[in-house]
Design an enzyme around this catalytic site. Structure first.
Site, mmCIF file in Angstrom:
data_model
loop_
_atom_site.group_PDB
_atom_site.id
_atom_site.type_symbol
_atom_site.label_atom_id
_atom_site.label_comp_id
_atom_site.label_asym_id
_atom_site.label_seq_id
_atom_site.Cartn_x
_atom_site.Cartn_y
_atom_site.Cartn_z
ATOM 1 N N TYR A 32 0.831 -1.197 0.000
ATOM 2 C CA TYR A 32 0.000 0.000 0.000
ATOM 3 C C TYR A 32 0.869 1.252 0.000
ATOM 4 O O TYR A 32 2.066 1.201 0.251
ATOM 5 C CB TYR A 32 -0.949 0.009 1.203
ATOM 6 C CG TYR A 32 -0.304 0.389 2.527
ATOM 7 C CD1 TYR A 32 -0.486 1.655 3.074
ATOM 8 C CD2 TYR A 32 0.481 -0.524 3.235
ATOM 9 C CE1 TYR A 32 0.084 2.003 4.293
ATOM 10 C CE2 TYR A 32 1.050 -0.191 4.452
ATOM 11 C CZ TYR A 32 0.860 1.071 4.973
ATOM 12 O OH TYR A 32 1.429 1.417 6.163
ATOM 13 N N ARG A 51 8.229 3.956 -4.733
ATOM 14 C CA ARG A 51 8.280 2.976 -3.646
ATOM 15 C C ARG A 51 7.270 1.851 -3.861
ATOM 16 O O ARG A 51 7.539 0.686 -3.549
ATOM 17 C CB ARG A 51 8.043 3.657 -2.296
ATOM 18 C CG ARG A 51 8.222 2.713 -1.128
ATOM 19 C CD ARG A 51 8.176 3.428 0.194
ATOM 20 N NE ARG A 51 6.898 4.093 0.422
ATOM 21 C CZ ARG A 51 6.627 4.862 1.471
ATOM 22 N NH1 ARG A 51 7.560 5.088 2.380
ATOM 23 N NH2 ARG A 51 5.450 5.437 1.612
ATOM 24 N N ARG A 99 -7.110 -20.847 -1.272
ATOM 25 C CA ARG A 99 -6.143 -20.636 -0.187
ATOM 26 C C ARG A 99 -4.992 -21.638 -0.260
ATOM 27 O O ARG A 99 -5.175 -22.841 -0.186
ATOM 28 C CB ARG A 99 -6.838 -20.742 1.166
ATOM 29 C CG ARG A 99 -5.938 -20.292 2.322
ATOM 30 C CD ARG A 99 -6.636 -20.429 3.663
ATOM 31 N NE ARG A 99 -5.839 -19.827 4.729
ATOM 32 C CZ ARG A 99 -4.797 -20.422 5.311
ATOM 33 N NH1 ARG A 99 -4.426 -21.637 4.935
ATOM 34 N NH2 ARG A 99 -4.117 -19.810 6.272
ATOM 35 N N LYS A 147 6.534 -2.022 1.973
ATOM 36 C CA LYS A 147 5.353 -1.408 2.598
ATOM 37 C C LYS A 147 4.145 -2.337 2.413
ATOM 38 O O LYS A 147 3.258 -2.103 1.586
ATOM 39 C CB LYS A 147 5.087 -0.022 2.012
ATOM 40 C CG LYS A 147 4.161 0.840 2.884
ATOM 41 C CD LYS A 147 4.143 2.270 2.373
ATOM 42 C CE LYS A 147 3.189 3.150 3.170
ATOM 43 N NZ LYS A 147 3.654 3.404 4.538
ATOM 44 N N GLU A 179 12.315 2.735 14.275
ATOM 45 C CA GLU A 179 11.429 3.781 13.763
ATOM 46 C C GLU A 179 10.190 3.836 14.632
ATOM 47 O O GLU A 179 10.041 3.046 15.569
ATOM 48 C CB GLU A 179 11.065 3.510 12.303
ATOM 49 C CG GLU A 179 10.395 2.174 12.053
ATOM 50 C CD GLU A 179 10.199 1.874 10.575
ATOM 51 O OE1 GLU A 179 10.229 2.809 9.754
ATOM 52 O OE2 GLU A 179 10.010 0.694 10.239
#
Length: 284
Positions: A32, A51, A99, A147, A179
């Protein structure tokens, strides 16, 4: 009612649907980006797209939409939802398949979702007051540079911070701050040097981080990209964090101990001002 984007369609949020077999839902197999909107325009959009491509590449995830396609979608959502200030959230998953821990043998169409959030981010009471943060052990996986949508541990860290009467958590590995729970972390030493962790798989390569460090360089501030300890942070002259939603956000207390004089410092304030000015001038 808020309009969202799902797989090519703009529709009311109450009508948005994805499959129960979506791999983002089953495996957090998705990435995301969140882009800041100021004055109805997108801040650092090219950086966020760069990114995004990197994250997709690290997960070996094909993606057909171009940056131009995504820019059009972002702008249309801003228009439909009348966003002057806020955020646009973009999520891309590997799509739906039966799955299985293995990636699908055949390429599946991505699930692509975007939505907006109307928020007052510039006039922030928290930035005026300064954040109170606590330190929490960093127990995330070791690819924090991607991310991904697997954000459960950062959410748990924020909840722990809230239970301890703080605004946010800074994550710590082997005695060093990595962070914040959803932001990059900085200190300013008593000598005036801006210190933040160097890029690696241990932290997200923040787009706002990149922009703010450029602002600091242009202001001829001394910059050190290296790990710093919790003790260094508690004894710093200033501390702050950066993110698309928080911009440059001062930190005035760490683990109950005041940072410097216990109020937002001049370096963080100046960086926030310069970052906002440049963001407004370069937004698309």
């Amino acid at each position: 009612m808020r309009q969202v984007y799902v797989n090519g369609d703009y529709l009311p949020e109450t009508e948005a649907r994805i499959s129960v077999f979506d791999r983002g839902f089953l495996f957090a197999d998705g990435v995301y980006e969140v882009t800041l909107v100021l004055d109805g325009k997108l801040v650092d959009f090219a950086g966020h797209m760069r990114r995004l491509r990197r994250s997709l590449g690290e997960l070996g995830m094909a993606f057909a939409l171009t940056d131009e396609d995504l820019l059009d979608i972002h702008r249309e959502l801003i228009r439909q939802n009348d966003i002057e200030e806020g955020l646009v959230y973009l999520q891309v998953t590997r799509g739906s398949a039966d799955r299985d821990f293995l990636f699908p043998a055949e390429e599946t169409p991505n699930t692509v979702v975007l939505f907006t959030q109307k928020k007052s981010l510039v006039d922030s009471p928290l930035a005026e007051r300064g954040q109170h943060v606590v330190t929490v052990e960093d127990l995330r996986w070791r690819r924090c540079d991607i991310k991904t949508v697997q954000l459960l541990y950062p959410s748990m860290a924020k909840m722990e911070a809230k239970s301890r009467g703080a605004d946010d958590a800074w994550l710590v590995k082997d005695g060093y701050v990595t962070e914040g729970s959803s932001n990059n972390a900085y200190i300013v030493t008593p000598e005036g040097t801006v210190v933040t962790r160097d890029l690696s798989t241990d932290i997200l390569h923040g787009i706002t981080r990149e922009a703010v460090l450029q602002c600091a360089e242009d202001l001829q501030l001394r910059i050190e990209e290296r790990p710093f300890t919790v003790e260094e942070a508690e004894n710093a002259a200033e501390a702050f964090s950066t993110s698309a939603s928080g911009l440059v956000s001062p930190v005035v207390r760490i683990n109950g101990r005041e940072v410097g004089p216990g109020r937002p410092g001049p370096i963080a304030a100046r960086l926030r001002q310069i970052y906002l000015e440049r963001s407004r001038a370069s937004a698309v």
